[in-house]
Design a protein around this motif. Sequence first.
Motif, PDB file in Angstrom:
ATOM      1  N   GLU A 176       0.836  -1.208   0.000  1.00  0.00           N
ATOM      2  CA  GLU A 176       0.000   0.000   0.000  1.00  0.00           C
ATOM      3  C   GLU A 176       0.869   1.256   0.000  1.00  0.00           C
ATOM      4  OE1 GLU A 176      -3.076   2.337   2.968  1.00  0.00           O
ATOM      5  OE2 GLU A 176      -2.735   0.192   3.276  1.00  0.00           O
ATOM      6  N   ILE A 177       1.898   1.259   0.824  1.00  0.00           N
ATOM      7  CA  ILE A 177       2.812   2.408   0.863  1.00  0.00           C
ATOM      8  C   ILE A 177       3.523   2.555  -0.476  1.00  0.00           C
ATOM      9  CG2 ILE A 177       4.953   3.277   1.892  1.00  0.00           C
ATOM     10  CD1 ILE A 177       3.966   2.082   4.560  1.00  0.00           C
ATOM     11  N   GLY A 178       3.935   1.447  -1.068  1.00  0.00           N
ATOM     12  CA  GLY A 178       4.583   1.495  -2.380  1.00  0.00           C
ATOM     13  C   GLY A 178       3.678   2.128  -3.429  1.00  0.00           C
ATOM     14  N   ARG A 179       2.383   1.752  -3.395  1.00  0.00           N
ATOM     15  CA  ARG A 179       1.432   2.344  -4.340  1.00  0.00           C
ATOM     16  C   ARG A 179       1.288   3.843  -4.103  1.00  0.00           C
ATOM     17  NH1 ARG A 179      -1.148  -2.538  -3.316  1.00  0.00           N
ATOM     18  NH2 ARG A 179      -2.489  -1.628  -1.699  1.00  0.00           N
ATOM     19  N   LYS A 180       1.201   4.245  -2.827  1.00  0.00           N
ATOM     20  CA  LYS A 180       1.059   5.673  -2.512  1.00  0.00           C
ATOM     21  C   LYS A 180       2.290   6.462  -2.943  1.00  0.00           C
ATOM     22  CE  LYS A 180      -2.163   5.320   1.352  1.00  0.00           C
ATOM     23  NZ  LYS A 180      -2.362   5.566   2.789  1.00  0.00           N
ATOM     24  N   ILE A 181       3.465   5.895  -2.716  1.00  0.00           N
ATOM     25  CA  ILE A 181       4.702   6.578  -3.127  1.00  0.00           C
ATOM     26  C   ILE A 181       4.742   6.705  -4.648  1.00  0.00           C
ATOM     27  CG2 ILE A 181       7.213   6.353  -3.256  1.00  0.00           C
ATOM     28  CD1 ILE A 181       7.127   5.214  -0.408  1.00  0.00           C
ATOM     29  N   ALA A 182       4.356   5.642  -5.343  1.00  0.00           N
ATOM     30  CA  ALA A 182       4.342   5.689  -6.811  1.00  0.00           C
ATOM     31  C   ALA A 182       3.358   6.751  -7.304  1.00  0.00           C
ATOM     32  CB  ALA A 182       3.982   4.320  -7.380  1.00  0.00           C
ATOM     33  N   GLU A 183       2.174   6.831  -6.658  1.00  0.00           N
ATOM     34  CA  GLU A 183       1.191   7.855  -7.031  1.00  0.00           C
ATOM     35  C   GLU A 183       1.746   9.251  -6.787  1.00  0.00           C
ATOM     36  OE1 GLU A 183      -2.339   7.042  -4.798  1.00  0.00           O
ATOM     37  OE2 GLU A 183      -2.725   5.143  -5.849  1.00  0.00           O
ATOM     38  N   GLN A 184       2.389   9.438  -5.624  1.00  0.00           N
ATOM     39  CA  GLN A 184       2.965  10.747  -5.302  1.00  0.00           C
ATOM     40  C   GLN A 184       4.048  11.136  -6.303  1.00  0.00           C
ATOM     41  OE1 GLN A 184       4.311  10.165  -1.298  1.00  0.00           O
ATOM     42  NE2 GLN A 184       2.249  10.283  -0.413  1.00  0.00           N
ATOM     43  N   GLU A 185       4.885  10.168  -6.681  1.00  0.00           N
ATOM     44  CA  GLU A 185       5.946  10.451  -7.649  1.00  0.00           C
ATOM     45  C   GLU A 185       5.358  10.800  -9.015  1.00  0.00           C
ATOM     46  OE1 GLU A 185       8.397   6.959  -7.449  1.00  0.00           O
ATOM     47  OE2 GLU A 185       9.546   7.714  -5.730  1.00  0.00           O
ATOM     48  N   LEU A 186       4.289  10.113  -9.419  1.00  0.00           N
ATOM     49  CA  LEU A 186       3.640  10.409 -10.688  1.00  0.00           C
ATOM     50  C   LEU A 186       3.024  11.810 -10.664  1.00  0.00           C
ATOM     51  CD1 LEU A 186       2.738   9.511 -13.497  1.00  0.00           C
ATOM     52  CD2 LEU A 186       0.706   8.497 -12.435  1.00  0.00           C
ATOM     53  N   GLU A 187       2.336  12.119  -9.557  1.00  0.00           N
ATOM     54  CA  GLU A 187       1.741  13.456  -9.424  1.00  0.00           C
ATOM     55  C   GLU A 187       2.817  14.535  -9.479  1.00  0.00           C
ATOM     56  OE1 GLU A 187      -0.527  13.514  -5.817  1.00  0.00           O
ATOM     57  OE2 GLU A 187      -1.978  12.040  -6.560  1.00  0.00           O
ATOM     58  N   GLU A 188       3.919  14.305  -8.769  1.00  0.00           N
ATOM     59  CA  GLU A 188       5.013  15.282  -8.757  1.00  0.00           C
ATOM     60  C   GLU A 188       5.609  15.438 -10.158  1.00  0.00           C
ATOM     61  OE1 GLU A 188       7.464  18.148  -7.276  1.00  0.00           O
ATOM     62  OE2 GLU A 188       5.731  17.217  -6.319  1.00  0.00           O
ATOM     63  N   SER A 189       5.777  14.338 -10.860  1.00  0.00           N
ATOM     64  CA  SER A 189       6.312  14.382 -12.224  1.00  0.00           C
ATOM     65  C   SER A 189       5.378  15.166 -13.145  1.00  0.00           C
ATOM     66  CB  SER A 189       6.506  12.957 -12.746  1.00  0.00           C
ATOM     67  OG  SER A 189       6.860  12.972 -14.106  1.00  0.00           O
ATOM     68  N   LEU A 190       4.069  14.921 -13.008  1.00  0.00           N
ATOM     69  CA  LEU A 190       3.095  15.652 -13.830  1.00  0.00           C
ATOM     70  C   LEU A 190       3.102  17.137 -13.499  1.00  0.00           C
ATOM     71  CD1 LEU A 190       0.086  13.138 -13.852  1.00  0.00           C
ATOM     72  CD2 LEU A 190       1.587  13.736 -15.773  1.00  0.00           C
ATOM     73  N   ARG A 191       3.218  17.485 -12.221  1.00  0.00           N
ATOM     74  CA  ARG A 191       3.270  18.884 -11.810  1.00  0.00           C
ATOM     75  C   ARG A 191       4.493  19.578 -12.409  1.00  0.00           C
ATOM     76  NH1 ARG A 191       1.008  17.517  -6.882  1.00  0.00           N
ATOM     77  NH2 ARG A 191       3.009  17.050  -5.926  1.00  0.00           N
ATOM     78  N   LEU A 192       5.649  18.891 -12.332  1.00  0.00           N
ATOM     79  CA  LEU A 192       6.880  19.472 -12.881  1.00  0.00           C
ATOM     80  C   LEU A 192       6.757  19.667 -14.401  1.00  0.00           C
ATOM     81  CD1 LEU A 192       9.595  17.520 -10.872  1.00  0.00           C
ATOM     82  CD2 LEU A 192       9.021  19.946 -10.665  1.00  0.00           C
ATOM     83  N   ARG A 193       6.181  18.680 -15.089  1.00  0.00           N
ATOM     84  CA  ARG A 193       6.037  18.797 -16.538  1.00  0.00           C
ATOM     85  C   ARG A 193       5.028  19.895 -16.891  1.00  0.00           C
ATOM     86  NH1 ARG A 193       4.776  13.213 -18.964  1.00  0.00           N
ATOM     87  NH2 ARG A 193       5.165  14.309 -20.906  1.00  0.00           N
ATOM     88  N   TRP A 194       3.964  20.011 -16.081  1.00  0.00           N
ATOM     89  CA  TRP A 194       2.960  21.054 -16.345  1.00  0.00           C
ATOM     90  C   TRP A 194       3.551  22.439 -16.131  1.00  0.00           C
ATOM     91  CZ3 TRP A 194       0.525  24.624 -13.044  1.00  0.00           C
ATOM     92  CH2 TRP A 194      -0.558  25.309 -13.611  1.00  0.00           C
ATOM     93  N   SER A 195       4.327  22.576 -14.987  1.00  0.00           N
ATOM     94  CA  SER A 195       4.931  23.886 -14.703  1.00  0.00           C
ATOM     95  C   SER A 195       5.998  24.243 -15.739  1.00  0.00           C
ATOM     96  CB  SER A 195       5.520  23.932 -13.301  1.00  0.00           C
ATOM     97  OG  SER A 195       6.596  23.013 -13.205  1.00  0.00           O
ATOM     98  N   ALA A 196       6.623  23.252 -16.353  1.00  0.00           N
ATOM     99  CA  ALA A 196       7.636  23.508 -17.383  1.00  0.00           C
ATOM    100  C   ALA A 196       6.988  23.718 -18.744  1.00  0.00           C
ATOM    101  CB  ALA A 196       8.621  22.359 -17.442  1.00  0.00           C
ATOM    102  N   GLY A 197       5.652  23.589 -18.776  1.00  0.00           N
ATOM    103  CA  GLY A 197       4.935  23.810 -20.029  1.00  0.00           C
ATOM    104  C   GLY A 197       5.030  22.646 -20.986  1.00  0.00           C
ATOM    105  N   LEU A 198       5.359  21.506 -20.499  1.00  0.00           N
ATOM    106  CA  LEU A 198       5.476  20.337 -21.366  1.00  0.00           C
ATOM    107  C   LEU A 198       4.144  19.621 -21.558  1.00  0.00           C
ATOM    108  CD1 LEU A 198       8.855  18.934 -20.020  1.00  0.00           C
ATOM    109  CD2 LEU A 198       8.483  20.253 -22.099  1.00  0.00           C
TER     110      LEU A 198
END
Length: 199
Positions: A176-198
């Motif tokens: 469960e923790i692994g899934r949550k960490i993976a979700e958090q990493e995906l969200e963070e990656s999407l945020r970074l790509r969105w803020s970079a305009g990608l």
Amino acid sequence: MSGFRSSGSRADKADIERRLATATRGAELLDRKQRILQRAIDGLQGEADAARLAWEEQAALAAVWLQRAAGLDGSDRISEAAPDVPATVQVRWGGAMGISYPRGADCVLPVPEPTGGSSALAYAASAHRDALQAAVAAASAERALLLVSRELVATRTRQRAVENRWIPLLHEQLAEIGRKIAEQELEESLRLRWSAGLI
């Protein structure tokens, strides 16, 4: 353990991994303890069987001599031959794997006094003294076997609880923790790509 709530952090993951390592090591130690206790029980069973057989043989011999003494001397003479001081028992304790159990027992008998009856009465008294000592040895061996057997049952129960409940629960929590960490990493990656305009 069932009340554990994870925020899905890496610290939570490390905590669960430590708990899982502890549980796994605990299960291994309980398994090792079971094997040691089983070997002890095998030895104690042999001792208990031999002691019980010796006691039964001595008791049968004592009964024969008592019957002969009763026929020759009568019950009053037998009662008079009984010692005034009771026998006492001193138990020697030992142990293994954190449990204490009898490793033998000594029966301290009163000093025999001349009976004044027939030789059958003297043999009966001697046979009963031997039977009492054999009974004490048998009781000590049986008690040791019982205590170690109880500990083996308790150890098996604890091991099953660790292996069948605690370890699976920890694996579930880790997943469960692994899934949550993976979700958090995906969200963070999407945020970074969105803020970079990608995106």
